[in-house]
Design a protein around this motif. Structure first.
Motif, PDB file in Angstrom:
ATOM      1  N   ASP A 238       0.828  -1.204   0.000  1.00  0.00           N
ATOM      2  CA  ASP A 238       0.000   0.000   0.000  1.00  0.00           C
ATOM      3  C   ASP A 238       0.863   1.255   0.000  1.00  0.00           C
ATOM      4  O   ASP A 238       0.565   2.230  -0.682  1.00  0.00           O
ATOM      5  CB  ASP A 238      -0.930  -0.016   1.219  1.00  0.00           C
ATOM      6  CG  ASP A 238      -1.979   1.075   1.130  1.00  0.00           C
ATOM      7  OD1 ASP A 238      -2.493   1.317   0.019  1.00  0.00           O
ATOM      8  OD2 ASP A 238      -2.273   1.711   2.157  1.00  0.00           O
ATOM      9  N   SER A 244      -6.352  -1.028  -3.325  1.00  0.00           N
ATOM     10  CA  SER A 244      -7.736  -0.663  -2.989  1.00  0.00           C
ATOM     11  C   SER A 244      -8.453  -1.799  -2.267  1.00  0.00           C
ATOM     12  O   SER A 244      -9.530  -1.605  -1.714  1.00  0.00           O
ATOM     13  CB  SER A 244      -8.506  -0.299  -4.263  1.00  0.00           C
ATOM     14  OG  SER A 244      -8.550  -1.420  -5.128  1.00  0.00           O
ATOM     15  N   ARG A 264      -8.170  -5.692   8.046  1.00  0.00           N
ATOM     16  CA  ARG A 264      -8.897  -4.431   7.914  1.00  0.00           C
ATOM     17  C   ARG A 264      -8.512  -3.460   9.028  1.00  0.00           C
ATOM     18  O   ARG A 264      -8.310  -2.263   8.788  1.00  0.00           O
ATOM     19  CB  ARG A 264     -10.406  -4.716   7.942  1.00  0.00           C
ATOM     20  CG  ARG A 264     -11.283  -3.485   7.838  1.00  0.00           C
ATOM     21  CD  ARG A 264     -11.305  -2.933   6.440  1.00  0.00           C
ATOM     22  NE  ARG A 264     -11.926  -1.627   6.386  1.00  0.00           N
ATOM     23  CZ  ARG A 264     -12.418  -1.075   5.299  1.00  0.00           C
ATOM     24  NH1 ARG A 264     -12.355  -1.701   4.161  1.00  0.00           N
ATOM     25  NH2 ARG A 264     -12.955   0.126   5.318  1.00  0.00           N
ATOM     26  N   LYS A 269      -7.518  -1.484   4.725  1.00  0.00           N
ATOM     27  CA  LYS A 269      -7.943  -1.931   3.388  1.00  0.00           C
ATOM     28  C   LYS A 269      -8.933  -3.079   3.516  1.00  0.00           C
ATOM     29  O   LYS A 269      -8.718  -4.004   4.300  1.00  0.00           O
ATOM     30  CB  LYS A 269      -6.732  -2.402   2.555  1.00  0.00           C
ATOM     31  CG  LYS A 269      -5.666  -1.343   2.379  1.00  0.00           C
ATOM     32  CD  LYS A 269      -6.180  -0.177   1.548  1.00  0.00           C
ATOM     33  CE  LYS A 269      -5.220   0.999   1.604  1.00  0.00           C
ATOM     34  NZ  LYS A 269      -5.792   2.200   1.015  1.00  0.00           N
TER      35      LYS A 269
END
Length: 502
Positions: A238, A244, A264, A269
């Motif tokens: 990232d 994404s 998460r 993400k």
């Protein structure tokens, strides 16, 4: 994947729900065990701490300790907290592929399953969303990587970019973009080369590709079995490329699943999809509510209904529905149901998704009951003539001997199958007489989107508590107790013909 965590948590909650009233000390003790269970499942320490703290704040108030079912309240609070951890601040929604041709960039480490996942996702977009997809391999380093994607494309009926030897990845990406524009494709997927996250040259290369195509989605494919390393990989990618979403592969393995719970919360993400096997349809969307339900042993009825939708053919089911409402149920119908059970993941796969049935699935395994029994029963039905299948009442001793010999089974096994068929047939007749025909029709319509309820509505209509109570009520009251099981646990009436595997 979440089996161990699920077992530990269900043990903790079983003790809680059996107690009539709960003191704050009871809740604290339970949450200490929850914390240990999370850490053992390889959830990162900050996430586990935050999770327990959040649950403790909500679970130690008067509302819980004074409620009628305090144990159930705590389970609900833990379920909601799990959903929050898995989902994050906002629901990521669907993939952003609304502006054709939409580029999707697939990145990840070597051996994480990028190429296979690219094929699976392309198949899903083509079949479930009706998109025209083009796949292109940018992996010029791994031998036969481009050919692998071409073979997958042929298997699933998705176009792949023609291979031009000696082209650089950035040039292939430009060619794919041009081909997608000219060919009228909705989506083009770029499968990049696997890299080590310390490999600066390859990292620079993927940045160049990103700058050329400006992807709508950059999906990072990580191996679910690598544990917390998967979370670190996501953070590094990232920072350098910008991702994404995440696809976790090998989630059908026996790893501890902590990466999914931490991903998460740590990276911010969303997990978009999870890979559950080698087959090209073994890719599921990551649904936080349903995963949380599975972890806490609440089952996943929505997934079960969706699987049924995929495996049953609408016309076939329409015919079967009419027969069932009339109370007609022959060996052909039984064979169709057994085959459908196998397609939906076998007995254990289905039971794992049903509320309160997770433990029963384990007991079945220990008792030596597996999907081989289903196949043996199908073999016995296939050994019958058309006339015998349509009218099993005509089966006399000589016919039974012939059928048993033809399928490599014993006459006693055939008798069990016939008994099971009789019980299921009686049940269908009763349902028809009791006016449940309409209910059956409505449920069947829902399976095939013919104006009936959606999977979610059907699941909502199936009260998990009622199903759980039904599962508990099976003990001793139903015919055909299961061999090798303590406590008189028995199978549902329709399945009582199962015997021990040979």
């Amino acid at each position: 994947m979440f089996e161990n965590l699920s077992e530990r948590l269900s043990g903790v909650f079983d003790r809680l729900t059996k107690q009539g009233a709960l003191s704050e000390e009871d809740v604290k003790t339970a949450l200490r065990e929850v914390r240990v269970a999370l850490l053992e499942a390889d959830v990162s320490l900050p996430v586990a701490r935050e999770f327990v703290k959040k649950v403790q704040e909500q679970a130690t108030g008067q509302a819980v300790t004074k409620s009628v079912t305090p144990g159930q309240q705590v389970v609900k609070i833990v379920h909601d907290a799990l959903v929050d951890v898995l989902r994050g601040e906002e629901d990521p929604g669907k993939l952003k592929i609304d502006n054709p041709p939409a580029p999707i960039l697939m990145v990840g480490l070597q051996g994480s399953g990028k190429t296979t996942t690219t094929g699976k996702l392309a198949k899903r977009l083509k079949e479930k969303e009706g998109k025209k997809v083009l796949m292109a391999s940018l992996d010029v380093y791994r031998p036969a990587a481009m050919d692998q994607l071409a073979v997958l494309g042929t298997q699933i009926g998705v176009d792949t970019l023609p291979i031009v030897p000696g082209q650089k990845p950035v040039d292939i990406a430009k060619r794919a973009k041009q081909q997608a524009l000219l060919g009228g494709y909705d989506v083009y997927m770029l499968d990049t080369a696997g890299r080590l996250h310390i490999d600066e040259v390859l990292m620079d290369e993927v940045e160049q590709v990103r700058n050329v195509v400006d992807p709508r989605e950059t999906l990072l494919v990580v191996d679910g079995l690598t544990g917390q390393v998967a979370v670190e990989v996501a953070e590094e990618f990232d920072a350098k490329v910008g991702i994404s979403g995440v696809v976790l592969t090998r989630m059908d393995g026996d790893g501890r699943g902590g990466a999914a719970l931490s991903m998460r919360a740590v990276t911010g993400k969303p997990i978009r999809f999870v890979g559950l096997g080698e087959k090209m349809d073994a890719l599921e969307t990551f649904e936080p509510e349903r995963i949380a339900g599975r972890i806490l042993g609440m089952g996943d009825i929505v997934a079960l209904v969706e699987k049924a939708q995929e495996t049953i053919e609408a016309e076939q089911a329409e015919r079967m529905m009419k027969r069932m409402v009339k109370g007609q149920f022959n060996m052909n119908d039984l064979k169709m149901q057994l085959e459908q059970m196998l397609q939906m993941g076998g007995m254990q796969g289905m039971m794992g998704m049903m509320p309160g049935m997770g433990k029963l699935a384990k007991q079945m395994d220990q008792a030596g009951l597996d999907d081989r029994i289903l196949r043996q029963q199908i073999a016995m039905i296939q050994s019958m003539t058309k006339k015998e299948r349509a009218n099993p009442q005509i089966l006399q001793a000589s016919r039974k001997k012939r059928i048993a010999a033809g399928s490599g089974m014993q006459v006693s096994d055939l008798n069990k199958l016939l008994k099971m068929h009789r019980q299921m047939s009686d049940m269908m007749k009763k349902m028809g007489k009791m006016g449940k025909g309409k209910m059956l029709k409505q449920a069947m319509k829902g399976m095939f989107g013919k104006g009936g309820p959606s999977p979610e509505e059907m699941a909502a209509g199936m009260d998990p508590k009622a199903l759980e109570a039904a599962a508990k009520a099976m003990g001793g009251k139903m015919p055909g107790g299961m061999p090798g099981m303590g406590g008189g646990m028995a199978l549902p009436p329709g399945l009582s013909g199962f015997g021990k595997k040979k």
